[in-house]
Design an enzyme around this catalytic site. Sequence first.
Site, PDB file in Angstrom:
ATOM      1  N   GLU A 152     -28.819  25.360 -19.764  1.00 53.79           N
ATOM      2  CA  GLU A 152     -27.834  24.267 -19.913  1.00 53.79           C
ATOM      3  C   GLU A 152     -28.302  23.183 -20.883  1.00 53.79           C
ATOM      4  O   GLU A 152     -27.490  22.518 -21.506  1.00 53.79           O
ATOM      5  CB  GLU A 152     -27.545  23.633 -18.549  1.00 53.79           C
ATOM      6  CG  GLU A 152     -26.484  24.351 -17.740  1.00 53.79           C
ATOM      7  CD  GLU A 152     -25.130  24.422 -18.447  1.00 53.79           C
ATOM      8  OE1 GLU A 152     -24.700  23.415 -19.042  1.00 53.79           O
ATOM      9  OE2 GLU A 152     -24.511  25.496 -18.401  1.00 53.79           O
ATOM     10  N   HIS A 185     -29.837  23.621 -23.695  1.00 49.98           N
ATOM     11  CA  HIS A 185     -29.427  24.043 -25.038  1.00 49.98           C
ATOM     12  C   HIS A 185     -27.905  23.920 -25.188  1.00 49.98           C
ATOM     13  O   HIS A 185     -27.399  23.503 -26.219  1.00 49.98           O
ATOM     14  CB  HIS A 185     -29.793  25.513 -25.284  1.00 49.98           C
ATOM     15  CG  HIS A 185     -31.259  25.823 -25.286  1.00 49.98           C
ATOM     16  ND1 HIS A 185     -31.864  26.561 -24.301  1.00 49.98           N
ATOM     17  CD2 HIS A 185     -32.240  25.490 -26.166  1.00 49.98           C
ATOM     18  CE1 HIS A 185     -33.155  26.707 -24.577  1.00 49.98           C
ATOM     19  NE2 HIS A 185     -33.417  26.054 -25.689  1.00 49.98           N
TER      20      HIS A 185
HETATM   21  P1  AMP Z   1     -36.328  25.320 -27.754  1.00 48.57           P
HETATM   22  O1  AMP Z   1     -35.471  26.540 -27.650  1.00 48.57           O
HETATM   23  O2  AMP Z   1     -37.188  25.077 -26.569  1.00 48.57           O
HETATM   24  O3  AMP Z   1     -37.066  25.245 -29.068  1.00 48.57           O
HETATM   25  O4  AMP Z   1     -35.325  24.088 -27.773  1.00 48.57           O
HETATM   26  C1  AMP Z   1     -34.279  24.013 -28.695  1.00 48.57           C
HETATM   27  C2  AMP Z   1     -33.672  22.649 -28.644  1.00 48.57           C
HETATM   28  O5  AMP Z   1     -33.154  22.406 -27.345  1.00 48.57           O
HETATM   29  C3  AMP Z   1     -34.669  21.514 -28.940  1.00 48.57           C
HETATM   30  O6  AMP Z   1     -34.048  20.536 -29.745  1.00 48.57           O
HETATM   31  C4  AMP Z   1     -34.965  20.998 -27.566  1.00 48.57           C
HETATM   32  O7  AMP Z   1     -35.368  19.634 -27.557  1.00 48.57           O
HETATM   33  C5  AMP Z   1     -33.624  21.165 -26.875  1.00 48.57           C
HETATM   34  N1  AMP Z   1     -33.789  21.181 -25.425  1.00 48.57           N
HETATM   35  C6  AMP Z   1     -34.633  21.970 -24.720  1.00 48.57           C
HETATM   36  N2  AMP Z   1     -34.560  21.679 -23.403  1.00 48.57           N
HETATM   37  C7  AMP Z   1     -33.661  20.674 -23.295  1.00 48.57           C
HETATM   38  C8  AMP Z   1     -33.157  19.907 -22.195  1.00 48.57           C
HETATM   39  N3  AMP Z   1     -33.569  20.123 -20.946  1.00 48.57           N
HETATM   40  N4  AMP Z   1     -32.231  18.937 -22.449  1.00 48.57           N
HETATM   41  C9  AMP Z   1     -31.817  18.705 -23.721  1.00 48.57           C
HETATM   42  N5  AMP Z   1     -32.255  19.402 -24.801  1.00 48.57           N
HETATM   43  C10 AMP Z   1     -33.165  20.345 -24.584  1.00 48.57           C
END
Ligand code: AMP
Length: 271
Positions: free
Chosen positions: A34, A36
């Site tokens: 959620e 993402h």
């Molecule tokens: P990742 O797939 O972990 O590289 O994350 C992709 C994007 O999703 C990055 O900009 C993260 O900061 C964002 N993201 C990951 N977890 C969350 C969360 N719990 N709430 C908001 N954005 C998130």
Amino acid sequence: MINQIKTISDLHEFRTSLASKKVALVPTMGALHEGHLVLVKEAKYLADIVIAYIFVNPTQFAEGEDLDTYPRTLDSDIEKLEAIGCDALWLPSVEDIYPNGPEITVQAGEIAKPLEGEYRPHFFDGVVSVLARMFELSKPDFVMMGEKDFQQLQVVKKMVEARNLPLEIIGVETMRDENGLALSSRNLYLTEAEYSIAIRLNKIMKQVATNEISEKNAAEELLKAGFDKIDYLTKRIGENLCPDPQNSDRVLVAAWLGKTRLIDNMAIEQN
Ligand code: AMP
């Protein structure tokens, strides 16, 4: 059906067909949750077209980190993106992104040095290298990034500023589960017992953010709760991540639970 873009020439063709429409890019490494999806939802408000990408970026993992075991859940990722009406999913290959093999092509600035930079010195150079390439290829107007990775958000904002890129980085608030744990793909690594410890992180961090306890006491509380090691738990000025006891407006933490490293942050309530 979501438009799946697998080659650079397909991406060029799609991007050209959008003419002057406003495009938002949502960078991810997959294993979507959620947190993402909220980036995609915000992107839909802002832009005419939303392109998410999934790319597990080799240059931001060090030797011994979880590049090979990073969770990959493509079928369910596609279903989730389709269900919320994301327009396109770009699935680049390593060769598309790194024609000369995985390498650092962009250095992150000073703001990458403290906190995460001390513990994962390779990390932000990898992040800005991959993002610079993704921006060059997809030419977004907006790029959606989570506050969950707060230092990453600031590092990327500074990179965009320094290179004068014609796009806006949009920070989106952290999405948490019903127990306050910040959603993360790496939460999939937690055992049930570890999860019940992990949910203490948000509560203890909140006590620091509301000035109920000091950073030192909070670190002790985390260890007492069952965390194995605290990399940092500190108050900083959010914009530049400098320490300044009088003007700190963010608390940031990185802590280990078994083999899982959790990071989180929160705004400090101003009196
Ligand atoms: P990742 O797939 O972990 O590289 O994350 C992709 C994007 O999703 C990055 O900009 C993260 O900061 C964002 N993201 C990951 N977890 C969350 C969360 N719990 N709430 C908001 N954005 C998130």
